[in-house]
Write a protein that holds these residues in place. Structure first.
Motif, PDB file in Angstrom:
ATOM      1  N   ARG A 181      51.284  29.157   5.956  1.00  0.00           N
ATOM      2  CA  ARG A 181      52.452  29.244   4.613  1.00  0.00           C
ATOM      3  C   ARG A 181      53.480  28.816   5.335  1.00  0.00           C
ATOM      4  NH1 ARG A 181      51.037  34.702   1.057  1.00  0.00           N
ATOM      5  NH2 ARG A 181      48.799  34.887   1.853  1.00  0.00           N
ATOM      6  N   HIS A 182      54.686  28.312   4.446  1.00  0.00           N
ATOM      7  CA  HIS A 182      55.875  27.894   4.708  1.00  0.00           C
ATOM      8  C   HIS A 182      57.075  28.507   3.893  1.00  0.00           C
ATOM      9  CE1 HIS A 182      59.400  24.869   4.982  1.00  0.00           C
ATOM     10  NE2 HIS A 182      58.917  25.159   6.239  1.00  0.00           N
ATOM     11  N   LEU A 183      58.019  29.091   4.628  1.00  0.00           N
ATOM     12  CA  LEU A 183      59.105  29.613   3.970  1.00  0.00           C
ATOM     13  C   LEU A 183      60.309  28.831   4.438  1.00  0.00           C
ATOM     14  CD1 LEU A 183      60.389  31.768   2.103  1.00  0.00           C
ATOM     15  CD2 LEU A 183      60.765  33.102   3.943  1.00  0.00           C
ATOM     16  N   GLU A 184      61.078  27.851   3.275  1.00  0.00           N
ATOM     17  CA  GLU A 184      62.217  27.273   3.480  1.00  0.00           C
ATOM     18  C   GLU A 184      63.165  27.929   4.343  1.00  0.00           C
ATOM     19  OE1 GLU A 184      63.757  23.404   3.828  1.00  0.00           O
ATOM     20  OE2 GLU A 184      61.880  24.109   2.709  1.00  0.00           O
ATOM     21  N   GLY A 185      63.686  27.429   5.230  1.00  0.00           N
ATOM     22  CA  GLY A 185      64.739  27.858   6.395  1.00  0.00           C
ATOM     23  C   GLY A 185      64.331  28.942   7.282  1.00  0.00           C
ATOM     24  N   PHE A 186      62.946  29.121   7.087  1.00  0.00           N
ATOM     25  CA  PHE A 186      62.132  30.300   8.171  1.00  0.00           C
ATOM     26  C   PHE A 186      61.322  29.678   9.057  1.00  0.00           C
ATOM     27  CE2 PHE A 186      58.960  33.455   9.033  1.00  0.00           C
ATOM     28  CZ  PHE A 186      59.552  34.319   9.461  1.00  0.00           C
ATOM     29  N   GLY A 187      60.317  29.127   8.285  1.00  0.00           N
ATOM     30  CA  GLY A 187      59.398  28.384   9.223  1.00  0.00           C
ATOM     31  C   GLY A 187      57.992  28.502   8.797  1.00  0.00           C
ATOM     32  N   TYR A 188      57.033  28.469   9.335  1.00  0.00           N
ATOM     33  CA  TYR A 188      55.603  28.587   9.154  1.00  0.00           C
ATOM     34  C   TYR A 188      54.984  30.074   9.818  1.00  0.00           C
ATOM     35  CZ  TYR A 188      55.395  23.474   8.179  1.00  0.00           C
ATOM     36  OH  TYR A 188      55.830  22.411   7.614  1.00  0.00           O
ATOM     37  N   TYR A 189      54.226  30.530   9.048  1.00  0.00           N
ATOM     38  CA  TYR A 189      53.577  31.862   9.270  1.00  0.00           C
ATOM     39  C   TYR A 189      52.237  31.967   8.580  1.00  0.00           C
ATOM     40  CZ  TYR A 189      55.115  33.431   4.661  1.00  0.00           C
ATOM     41  OH  TYR A 189      55.194  33.724   3.083  1.00  0.00           O
ATOM     42  N   ASP A 190      51.449  33.124   8.946  1.00  0.00           N
ATOM     43  CA  ASP A 190      50.461  33.658   8.409  1.00  0.00           C
ATOM     44  C   ASP A 190      50.419  35.019   7.747  1.00  0.00           C
ATOM     45  OD1 ASP A 190      47.954  31.868   7.405  1.00  0.00           O
ATOM     46  OD2 ASP A 190      47.172  31.624   9.423  1.00  0.00           O
ATOM     47  N   SER A 191      49.632  35.223   6.766  1.00  0.00           N
ATOM     48  CA  SER A 191      49.593  36.710   6.487  1.00  0.00           C
ATOM     49  C   SER A 191      48.114  37.287   6.566  1.00  0.00           C
ATOM     50  CB  SER A 191      49.774  36.740   4.742  1.00  0.00           C
ATOM     51  OG  SER A 191      49.566  37.945   4.166  1.00  0.00           O
ATOM     52  N   PHE A 192      48.057  38.450   7.018  1.00  0.00           N
ATOM     53  CA  PHE A 192      46.609  39.155   7.258  1.00  0.00           C
ATOM     54  C   PHE A 192      46.422  40.451   6.506  1.00  0.00           C
ATOM     55  CE2 PHE A 192      48.070  36.352  10.992  1.00  0.00           C
ATOM     56  CZ  PHE A 192      46.859  35.523  11.139  1.00  0.00           C
ATOM     57  N   ASN A 193      45.167  40.524   6.448  1.00  0.00           N
ATOM     58  CA  ASN A 193      44.755  41.982   5.999  1.00  0.00           C
ATOM     59  C   ASN A 193      44.068  42.571   7.469  1.00  0.00           C
ATOM     60  OD1 ASN A 193      43.375  44.252   5.079  1.00  0.00           O
ATOM     61  ND2 ASN A 193      42.781  43.437   3.191  1.00  0.00           N
ATOM     62  N   THR A 194      44.866  43.500   7.944  1.00  0.00           N
ATOM     63  CA  THR A 194      44.649  43.842   9.229  1.00  0.00           C
ATOM     64  C   THR A 194      43.996  45.267   9.494  1.00  0.00           C
ATOM     65  OG1 THR A 194      46.344  42.171  10.026  1.00  0.00           O
ATOM     66  CG2 THR A 194      45.599  44.016  11.671  1.00  0.00           C
ATOM     67  N   ALA A 195      43.209  45.398  10.606  1.00  0.00           N
ATOM     68  CA  ALA A 195      42.750  46.620  11.094  1.00  0.00           C
ATOM     69  C   ALA A 195      43.653  46.777  12.285  1.00  0.00           C
ATOM     70  CB  ALA A 195      41.366  46.944  11.317  1.00  0.00           C
ATOM     71  N   MET A 196      44.362  48.097  12.518  1.00  0.00           N
ATOM     72  CA  MET A 196      45.112  47.905  13.897  1.00  0.00           C
ATOM     73  C   MET A 196      44.502  49.376  14.523  1.00  0.00           C
ATOM     74  SD  MET A 196      49.162  48.519  14.461  1.00  0.00           S
ATOM     75  CE  MET A 196      49.331  50.189  13.174  1.00  0.00           C
ATOM     76  N   HIS A 197      44.615  49.218  15.690  1.00  0.00           N
ATOM     77  CA  HIS A 197      44.052  50.360  16.806  1.00  0.00           C
ATOM     78  C   HIS A 197      45.180  50.846  17.700  1.00  0.00           C
ATOM     79  CE1 HIS A 197      41.429  51.730  20.317  1.00  0.00           C
ATOM     80  NE2 HIS A 197      41.715  52.697  19.873  1.00  0.00           N
ATOM     81  N   ILE A 198      45.667  51.972  17.684  1.00  0.00           N
ATOM     82  CA  ILE A 198      46.571  52.292  18.463  1.00  0.00           C
ATOM     83  C   ILE A 198      45.747  53.244  19.511  1.00  0.00           C
ATOM     84  CG2 ILE A 198      48.889  53.731  19.069  1.00  0.00           C
ATOM     85  CD1 ILE A 198      49.448  52.909  16.151  1.00  0.00           C
TER      86      ILE A 198
END
Length: 556
Positions: free
Chosen positions: A332-349
């Motif tokens: 994805r792209h946000l003007e003035g910010f750059g490119y990025y991706d969004s995720f539905n994530t599982a996190m392990h601490i």
């Protein structure tokens, strides 16, 4: 009475409606799976009546029309609850999936027409299984109504899924339907000889007997592992996200999760499991700086405050790509910010302060994923909004496993929501070393409907296929535990706060199905291609034979 029905001018709509009703009656969570064995019989009878009556100018179109109605009714009666999250999406899912299901039925009609009855009725089974296999793996995947899922409530009948997977159940259903139809197909012109039903009846009974024999002799295996699952019960429509009417602050949501966990943690607890997207915040969590968030630091302290626990939780995350617009198909792209991706994530601490992440990769079409994003990327803004995400989320190619840092004997598959209905997909975690399965989900989108109940039951099939114990954490329910036999050994109620604890067995042995995957489905795809090619070839030859020859007159 039956004679009059069969000879009625309404036999076609009656047969289509009956097929839809029978398949719905046989579907979970009703314990009536027997109806699946006769669900397609009216449809097969209808196809024969259309072809042999000679009354229809276009028999192919006539069959398609009524076959589509049958599939539409089955889909509508069984998956209407999708409309709770999005009415347009729910309607689209029913209408489009019914059309897809009509494709193998039309291929069967075409094949029987040109290759005859024997190959034709075999092709009915082959095409349907090939369709189910294909529907598991393309970008518009929606395998909720895979026939093998129909035994989820009566999984004592299908303990042999550890050898065949759930597509083995699909073959079972289709084969019995064809055999029963072949016994009655000439009614009312000929009387039905009931003694000929012994073969389909035996084909029903014998696999059930084998299944109960497996169940009686199977002993659960593995190292005991105590796991805690939390159900925070945060309404995804009213409380979960900022801007909602009864929004609960993200800090309060996290504190609820911690407080509930504390109620069941003991010195023996190895894992604490929280649901899908349990952690959210405005602006999101950026993976490059996870350790800089105060909320993550609080969770690390929570883990360290207990002697053995490690945390597995759902979280919404982002990854920054800078100016790299080709970093992924879903960028994805946000003007003035750059490119990025969004995720539905599982996190392990883990206990060493390390953080592992896994990105959900079986994404709900239209909700989390725009089909074929490298082609249709411009349609991203039109994707259905569900849970605060618009457009395609990112994914990954590998099935990562979370290992306990103090003892790698304990390893878990982080299966996120929709992923749990994919047999071969889940088995890939197991092949990669998982000896437990953690299903984290948020089924509150579907309200109090059959959807969340079916979702729970489907997980029991994954336990049988892989012989892995399952811990299930669902935001609003149903959370619980499933043993290696597919038995639900403990469960929460729906739409309540709860926390459960149980000692599971971490099995390391691989089942035949885990080692070989969807071999039934892959074989059916190739066989379907071969049979359909043969049917097309026969159709071409047949048309050439029927082509009139032009005689040229010659002078004497």
């Amino acid at each position: 009475m039956l004679y009059r029905v069969v000879n009625s001018p309404y036999i076609l709509p009656f047969s289509a409606t009956l097929t839809g009703l029978l398949l719905w009656l046989g579907w979970p969570t009703k314990p009536l799976a027997f109806f699946l064995f006769i669900g397609f019989v009216p449809l097969l009878y209808m196809e024969k009546a259309i072809v042999e009556s000679g009354k229809h100018k276009s028999p192919g179109y006539t069959f398609f029309k009524w076959a589509y109605l049958a599939m539409l009714l089955w889909n509508a009666f069984t998956t209407w609850w999708v409309s709770h999250s999005t009415l347009p999406g729910g309607i689209a899912a029913v209408v489009f999936n019914s059309a897809l299901m009509s494709i193998p039925l039309m291929a069967f009609y075409f094949t029987r027409k040109y290759l005859g009855n024997t190959i034709g009725y075999i092709s009915f089974i082959v095409y349907w299984i090939a369709f189910e296999q294909f529907h598991l793996n393309w970008d518009l995947t929606w395998p909720w109504l895979t026939l093998g899922n129909g035994f989820a409530t009566l999984n004592t009948w299908v303990q042999w899924y550890e050898y065949t997977g759930f597509l083995g159940g699909s073959v079972w259903v289709l084969l019995v339907n064809v055999l029963i139809f072949l016994v009655i197909r000439n009614y009312p012109q000929q009387r039905v000889e009931l003694k000929k039903l012994w073969l389909p009846l035996a084909l029903i009974v014998v696999p059930i007997v084998i299944s109960f024999a497996i169940l009686a002799t199977y002993e659960e295996k593995g190292t005991p592992t105590e796991v805690v699952v939390v159900q925070p019960n945060i309404d995804p429509y009213q409380e979960k996200f900022s801007g909602h009417e009864n929004f609960i602050s993200y800090e309060q949501q996290q504190q609820r999760l911690i407080s509930l966990s504390e109620q069941k943690i003991t010195p023996k607890t190895k894992f604490v499991v929280w649901p899908e997207t349990a952690l959210s915040q405005d602006g999101g969590y950026w993976e490059e700086q996870l350790k800089q968030y105060r909320s993550i630091t609080e969770l690390e302290n929570f883990v360290q405050s207990h002697p053995n626990i490690e945390l597995v939780t759902g979280i919404s995350t982002y990854t920054f790509y800078g100016d790299n617009g080709d970093a992924s198909p879903t960028v994805r792209h946000l003007e003035g910010f750059g490119y990025y991706d969004s995720f539905n994530t599982a996190m392990h601490i883990n206990r060493r302060g390390e953080i592992d992440i896994y990105h959900k990769s079986k994404l709900v079409p239209g909700v989390e994923k725009l089909p074929y994003p490298h082609i249709f990327k411009f349609l991203g803004p039109l994707a259905i909004d569900l849970g605060g995400t618009v457009g395609s989320q990112g994914s990954q190619d590998t099935r990562d496993v979370f290992y306990h840092s103090l003892d790698s004997t304990f390893s878990a598959a982080p299966v996120i929501c929709y992923e749990s209905i994919y047999g071969e997909y889940v088995s890939e975690y197991v092949k990669n070393g998982a000896n437990l399965i953690f299903v984290i989900t948020n089924d509150g989108w579907w309200s109090d409907s059959p959807g969340y109940k079916q979702h729970l039951q489907y997980a029991t099939l994954r336990a049988i296929e892989t012989r892995r114990s399952i811990a299930r954490s669902a935001n609003t329910g149903i959370s619980g535990f499933i043993n290696q036999k597919g038995e639900i050994t403990d469960r929460s109620e729906w739409w309540v706060q709860d926390v459960l604890s149980q000692t599971l067995l971490a099995n390391t042995e691989l089942t035949f199905y885990t080692r070989h995957g969807e071999y039934i489905g892959h074989s059916s795809l190739w066989l379907a291609l071969l049979v359909f090619t043969g049917a097309v070839g026969s159709a071409i030859i047949n048309r050439k034979k029927q082509k009139p020859t032009v005689k040229v007159a010659t002078r004497a």
